[in-house]
Design a protein around this motif. Structure first.
Motif, PDB file in Angstrom:
ATOM      1  N   PRO A 475      19.127   8.531  -0.487  1.00  0.00           N
ATOM      2  CA  PRO A 475      17.925   8.374  -1.322  1.00  0.00           C
ATOM      3  C   PRO A 475      17.938   9.256  -2.564  1.00  0.00           C
ATOM      4  O   PRO A 475      17.313   8.922  -3.567  1.00  0.00           O
ATOM      5  N   TYR A 476      18.667  10.346  -2.497  1.00  0.00           N
ATOM      6  CA  TYR A 476      18.656  11.290  -3.609  1.00  0.00           C
ATOM      7  C   TYR A 476      19.677  10.925  -4.666  1.00  0.00           C
ATOM      8  O   TYR A 476      19.672  11.480  -5.758  1.00  0.00           O
ATOM      9  N   SER A 479      17.450   8.665  -6.558  1.00  0.00           N
ATOM     10  CA  SER A 479      16.432   9.370  -7.326  1.00  0.00           C
ATOM     11  C   SER A 479      17.051  10.223  -8.425  1.00  0.00           C
ATOM     12  O   SER A 479      16.345  10.821  -9.215  1.00  0.00           O
ATOM     13  N   HIS A 481      18.912  12.943  -7.997  1.00  0.00           N
ATOM     14  CA  HIS A 481      19.117  14.360  -7.670  1.00  0.00           C
ATOM     15  C   HIS A 481      20.578  14.650  -7.344  1.00  0.00           C
ATOM     16  O   HIS A 481      21.040  15.766  -7.469  1.00  0.00           O
ATOM     17  N   LEU A 529      17.879  19.805  -0.753  1.00  0.00           N
ATOM     18  CA  LEU A 529      18.996  18.883  -0.596  1.00  0.00           C
ATOM     19  C   LEU A 529      20.053  19.441   0.345  1.00  0.00           C
ATOM     20  O   LEU A 529      20.618  18.717   1.169  1.00  0.00           O
TER      21      LEU A 529
END
Lengths: 539, 653
Positions: A475-476, A479, A481, A529
């Motif tokens: 998911p990051y 996004s 990140h 993270l």
């Protein structure tokens, strides 16, 4: 046995084999006698221990601890001879518990991890303690002007010398030390002749430093003049300075209890920047100090850039327990900046310094190309290092060890160390936990711009673990990140990443070679993270 | 609700068959049993035949229950009767019983009816004061105290011909008294009013007598006045049972028919069935068949509960006892089933309608890896009660879990996340299809067809309380969408109100609320009523646009806005800021009715990482990871476990 298999898997092709040897002993040359020779060399320090390790019960615990061995980046304009850039392979070792019921002997070739080529030396003296500081320091007070004869310093140095000489390492066969870091405290307060004696002890123990060795020293404005700096460079051999500016604003310097003002800052910058023997210097700033405004921060960044250091470190203020700041302030509350303000400061720094030609190569470190702090790279690449002095940490044979933080206890520690015979010392075979190693590796690498080398990670922890890690971070990537990159460090599109993950079980070429945190959003969320990855590595 | 169950359990706990410590009882048996015929076949059953049940034809048998509002002294009265007949030793009862309860609770046995057999010597006066003493066999069949278990109550009453209706002399008639009275009345049972606790200083038997007359139309002169505590008046109870309650009506010479009243699983003996022999006789070694399953079993052991299992080798017409027949699971023992001699043909007894579970909850392990443990616990539970309804279900938010009928087993405590209790709704669509929904998440939010009608189960609630609280009670009931049915004074101070309420409205927090607005003076009971049409909608909770299945509820349209707002606000408080902005929405279909946002974390970074810092930093991040572990993840949003239980608290609609 696990150790054997892993060993084989690394020796699968000749290129790897060479790399492995190189990793085990970076000073191995192509015409040297090959892997067995280098293993022998590496086994020598713990000869008795190796003998014991040969006779191990079946139940023993094999654990890997990979040590990153990254290429040393050739430094611009230095006499540094670059090692081949292919040696990305980690070293491998098995550390095992020697149990009392030794019935079966399983002879095993157990390579030792490489010996450290980095040494941290702690010089704890300060005029006074800064309000944010929780380091092991010794405050001397600002009244005494004749610091050079302060017995507290000379006594400490004596213990330090004893500690170094009591270290277990064969001087004759030790690879040369490539980085020495004098940290503190305020090392620039220590008379150069005493610093020199410490470096002499290092040489006596581990042999002559590498020709291109980086010798760094933390120096504070107001603690040195041109003469002292020249001595540090000319007599001691310091070639890199980390200058603790912290802030350019008088009121901020005062508010955080620094022993110097803006005048000393400008003076120190002029001295360091103009010093010939200094190949690289770092300007260190603290962001998010109390009462910091956007204007001040902008000014600080502008002045930092105009000082033209090769390196800038920007440490976000951490309010540590037991410090004066902890008593006065609550993070996120006035006069400390709010969370979003301090995030903004971080982004400002990243933006302004990048524009000025600095690479943001680690969460709080920026440098001109080729000017990474070699010593810090040792930490961040999970390579071993020595540590000497009060409260210092070492990482030898896969074991992290911190020395006492109080002077009295440290002195006791050194006395005990000296009384130990060589035979006794070899008993401390520690158990290295694979999970912890994995977490260290991921944590440290993800804090750098290079990021995590997935192939390398997979080689230790398997494909399934790699895929779970990717899934957790998926998911990051979406996004923004986390950035997925291929072998050439080109960004891989999210949809391709998805495809690869889905096809992970099949024979597909895995194009994603690296994962890194994005700058600045990913770096700003690094704790989150990395903690997410810990959930995969150590459920 | 929990309080209700708890109270009910505590109140009716003391009359279980006790499987151990039976030796002390045997000498008494000998005395009462008179003749002794030693016809045991094995050492194991050496006490078999200690009681000759042959001397108890139906006319010497009385089967009865005690029914009462909670805390009106039912258990104490039962204990006294058991002591009076020598069934248990005086003063020995209580602690053992409590211990037993604890053990049984731990084993996950749910509230069930139990039975004890007593022997009593009593003379019915014949013509000229000529007393002719005879032995009577009296079966006291226990009933759960609360009408949440009305199914269980009626099950117990099916084996009775009469009841003792116990009323506290000070508190008077309460809601459960009314409910229990009607259950007994509808079963055509003889009702003996017992006004108990007359030793209390506030006792007012005259007032209670008046209530009995006005509410139940019973002759106040028939009421017995007792104090189970002091023993006052107890001597009249069993004579009244024998004099007034008819003997069981079965035919001795007909083929065996017996009603399976209950069953439970014993670790050592296997399935133990409680039975009432309606016609004929049952002997050890008989082959019996089940009308429900056609399975044939051999009777391995048969006897009475005295109160421990006491083998008798035989049960005759009208008698109540236990049978062990090699059934492997209580699922084979269908409560209400007719058991008969394998080779004969009989008309099955009417039996009971199966228990219908009207309240359902999702039950999930807080830690997903504990699913097996929960599964095991639930298995044990169902093993002991075939009536419990459990099905596995999977929630995207909470992983694997169960949909559980009836009450939530409190035994698993904090390790279990239970979702908001719900009731089975019916939805009718334009295309004529009908759906019954036990789990709101299973109802499609956008079915693509029009809902033409929805129905929800309702209850008829009886509330009795001091008249000064009429206002708040009416407010509460109308807030809960109640429809007033009856309003009467049972005496000069107390009011009885009947309301039709949607079941959904009373499953969460109704009783607590009622207690608090009436300073604890209200009593409440309810019976299931029919489904009624209602304007229902499914309320979804969405996190970043993704519905959280475990948080979906079905609510009345008019309440949706308010409930949605409350849920969303509550969630905002319990969800921590995360890396992204989180939007929390409550929606009906595609229409969002409430919305909150949680701003994202801006920064979570530890700046410096020097050599000595590695371990410290790793440990810090490991701690952060541990925090995440206690979260349930929906999409990219971490929801703390507490958020689920908090939703339970808010959703009283």
């Amino acid at each position: 046995m696990g150790g054997n298999n892993s060993w084989k898997s690394f020796g699968a092709n000749s290129q790897d084999d060479t790399n492995l040897r190189r990793a085990l002993n970076p000073h191995h040359t192509e015409d040297s006698t090959g892997s067995s020779n280098c293993m022998e060399r590496n086994n020598i320090p713990g000869a008795e221990a190796s003998q014991k390790e040969m006779e191990m019960p079946r139940s023993m615990n094999f654990q890997l601890y990979p040590l990153l061995s990254l290429p040393h980046r050739p430094r611009v304009g230095s006499k540094f001879s670059p090692t081949p850039s292919t040696s990305l392979l980690p070293c491998l070792t098995a550390v095992c518990r020697i149990s009392s019921d030794v019935h079966t002997s399983i002879p095993l070739p157990l390579p030792r991890p490489p010996l450290p080529e980095a040494a941290y030396i702690h010089l704890p003296f300060c005029r006074r303690r800064c309000h944010y500081c929780d380091f092991p320091i010794v405050a001397l007070g600002s009244s005494s002007h004749r610091l050079d004869d302060d017995p507290r310093i000379s006594t400490y140095i004596r213990f330090l010398l004893h500690e170094i000489s009591a270290a277990k390492a064969p001087s004759s066969l030790h690879p040369p030390i490539r980085t020495v870091y004098f940290g503190g405290g305020t090392p620039s307060l220590v008379p150069p002749r005493l610093v020199r004696s410490v470096l002499e002890a290092i040489r006596a123990k581990f042999g002559e430093l590498a020709a291109d060795a980086e010798v760094s020293m933390e120096m504070d404005p107001g603690t040195f003049d041109a003469r002292r700096l020249d001595e540090m460079v000319g007599v001691v051999g310091v070639n890199r300075v980390s200058l603790g500016v912290q802030a350019f604003q008088e009121e901020l310097l005062q508010a955080c209890g620094r022993a110097h003002g803006r005048g000393e800052v400008d003076e120190a910058i002029e001295l360091v920047a103009g010093c010939r023997g200094i190949e690289s210097w770092s300007l260190d700033l603290i962001s998010s100090l109390p009462h910091l405004t956007e204007e001040m921060w902008e000014e600080s960044l502008r002045l930092a850039v105009s000082a033209r250091p090769q390196h800038v470190s920007i440490y976000d203020l951490q309010v540590e327990q037991g410090t004066k700041f902890a008593k006065l302030y609550t993070p996120g509350e006035f006069p400390l900046p709010t969370e979003s303000q301090s995030a903004y400061f971080y982004k400002m720094a990243s933006e302004k310094l990048s524009k000025a030609g600095y690479e943001h190569y680690e969460i709080s470190s920026y440098c001109k190309p080729g000017h990474e702090c070699q010593h810090n790279q040792t930490y961040w690449q999970n390579r071993p290092f020595y540590g000497f002095g009060l409260g210092s940490a070492s990482f030898i044979n896969g074991v992290r060890f911190s020395r006492p933080r109080r002077l009295k206890e440290y002195e006791q520690y050194v006395k005990k160390l000296e009384m130990k015979t060589t035979a006794e010392e070899d008993d401390d075979v520690a158990i290295v936990d694979a999970k912890e190693t994995a977490m260290d590796m991921v944590m440290l690498s993800m804090r750098t711009a290079r990021g995590l080398d997935l192939k390398w990670f997979e080689s230790f922890f398997g494909e399934a673990m790699k895929l779970s890690l990717c899934r957790a971070w998926r998911p990051y990537i979406d996004s923004g990140h986390i950035v997925a990159m291929d072998e050439e460090k080109r960004v891989v599109a999210t949809c391709d990443f998805e495809l690869e993950m889905a096809g992970g079980g099949q024979r597909r070429r895995w194009e994603v070679a690296f994962l890194r945190l994005s700058d600045p959003e990913g770096f700003l969320m690094s704790n989150e993270l990395i903690a997410i990855s810990f959930g995969v590595l150590s459920p | 609700m929990g309080a209700l169950y708890g109270a009910a359990r505590a109140a009716r706990s003391r009359l279980r068959p006790f499987l151990s410590e039976s030796r002390a009882i045997v000498p008494i048996l000998h005395k009462i049993g008179g003749e002794r015929s030693f016809c045991s076949h094995s050492r194991q059953n050496s006490r078999e035949g200690a009681v000759d049940l042959g001397q108890f034809p139906p006319e010497r048998i009385r089967n009865f229950s005690i029914i009462a509002h909670v805390d009106h002294g039912k258990s104490t009265l039962a204990d006294r009767l058991l002591e009076l007949t020598g069934t248990i030793k005086k003063g020995h009862g209580q602690p053992q019983y409590l211990d037993k309860l604890q053990v049984e609770r731990e084993r996950g046995i749910t509230v069930k009816a139990q039975t004890a057999t007593m022997f009593y010597r009593y003379g019915i006066k014949e013509d000229d004061a000529m007393e002719n003493l005879s032995n009577y066999l009296l079966n006291l069949i226990d009933t759960p105290g609360h009408v949440d278990f009305s199914y269980e109550v009626s099950r117990s009453l099916a084996a009775c011909q009469g009841v003792l209706l116990v009323v506290d002399a000070a508190q008077g008639v309460q809601a459960q008294t009314v409910a229990n009275f009607y259950l007994a009345f509808e079963s055509n049972l003889t009702i003996i009013p017992v006004i108990n606790k007359i030793d209390q200083p506030t006792a007012d038997p005259v007032r209670v007598k008046a209530q009995i007359k006005s509410l139940f139309d019973l002759d106040p002169a028939d009421a017995l006045l007792t104090s189970a505590k002091t023993g006052q008046g107890l001597e009249h109870v069993l004579p009244a049972v024998i004099d007034r309650i008819p003997s069981p009506p079965g035919k001795c010479d007909s083929p065996l028919r017996m009603l399976l009243l209950d069953s439970y699983y014993d670790e050592y003996k296997g399935v133990i069935c409680h039975v009432a022999v309606v016609d004929g006789a049952l002997r050890k070694g008989d082959k019996i068949a089940s009308s429900a399953t056609d399975h044939v079993y051999e009777v391995l052991d048969v006897g009475i509960m005295h109160p421990e299992l006491t083998p008798t080798g035989v049960l005759f017409t009208g008698q109540v006892g236990y049978v062990i027949s090699g059934m492997r699971s209580t699922k084979e023992a269908r409560v209400g089933d007719t058991l008969y001699q394998a080779k004969s043909t009989v008309v099955p007894l009417p039996g009971f309608k199966p228990a219908k579970h009207m309240v359902f909850s999702g039950l999930y392990p807080a830690d997903g890896s504990d699913f097996d443990a929960l599964n095991h616990a639930i298995d044990r539970l169902t093993c002991n009660d075939a009536g419990v309804s459990v099905s596995k279900e999977t929630s995207t938010a909470l992983g694997m879990g169960f949909r559980y009928g009836l009450s939530v087993p409190q035994e698993y405590g904090a390790k279990v996340i239970s979702t908001v209790p719900t009731v089975p709704y019916m939805f009718e669509y334009a295309d004529g299809s009908k759906v019954q929904v036990q789990n709101p998440a299973a109802l499609t939010s956008n079915p693509g067809k029009r809902v033409t009608a929805c129905y929800e189960p309702s209850v008829i609630a009886t509330i009795i309380f001091p008249s000064e609280y009429v206002g708040p009670v009416i407010t509460l009931c109308s807030e809960r969408r109640g429809e007033p049915l009856e309003y009467s004074f049972i005496d000069c101070q107390r009011v009885l109100m009947k309301y039709r309420l949607p079941l959904r409205e009373i499953v969460v927090d109704f009783y607590n609320e009622l207690k608090s607005i009436t300073s604890g003076y209200a009593s409440f009971d309810y019976e299931d009523a029919e489904y009624q049409q209602s304007d229902l909608v499914k309320l979804d909770i969405l996190l970043n646009g993704q519905p959280v299945d475990a948080m979906a509820t079905i609510v009345h349209n008019l309440k949706a806005q308010r409930v949605g707002r409350e849920l969303v606000e509550k969630l905002k408080k319990f969800i921590d800021r995360q890396m992204f902005e989180i939007t929390i929405q409550a929606a009906i279909g595609s229409k969002v009715i409430a919305r909150e946002t949680i701003s994202p974390l801006r920064k979570n970074v530890l700046a410096k990482c020097y050599g000595g810092d590695v371990t410290r930093k790793r440990k810090l991040l490991e701690k952060q990871k541990e925090g995440k572990k206690r979260m349930k993840r929906v999409g990219s949003v971490d929801i703390p476990q507490e958020a689920f239980s908090e939703l339970l608290k808010v959703s009283k609609d």
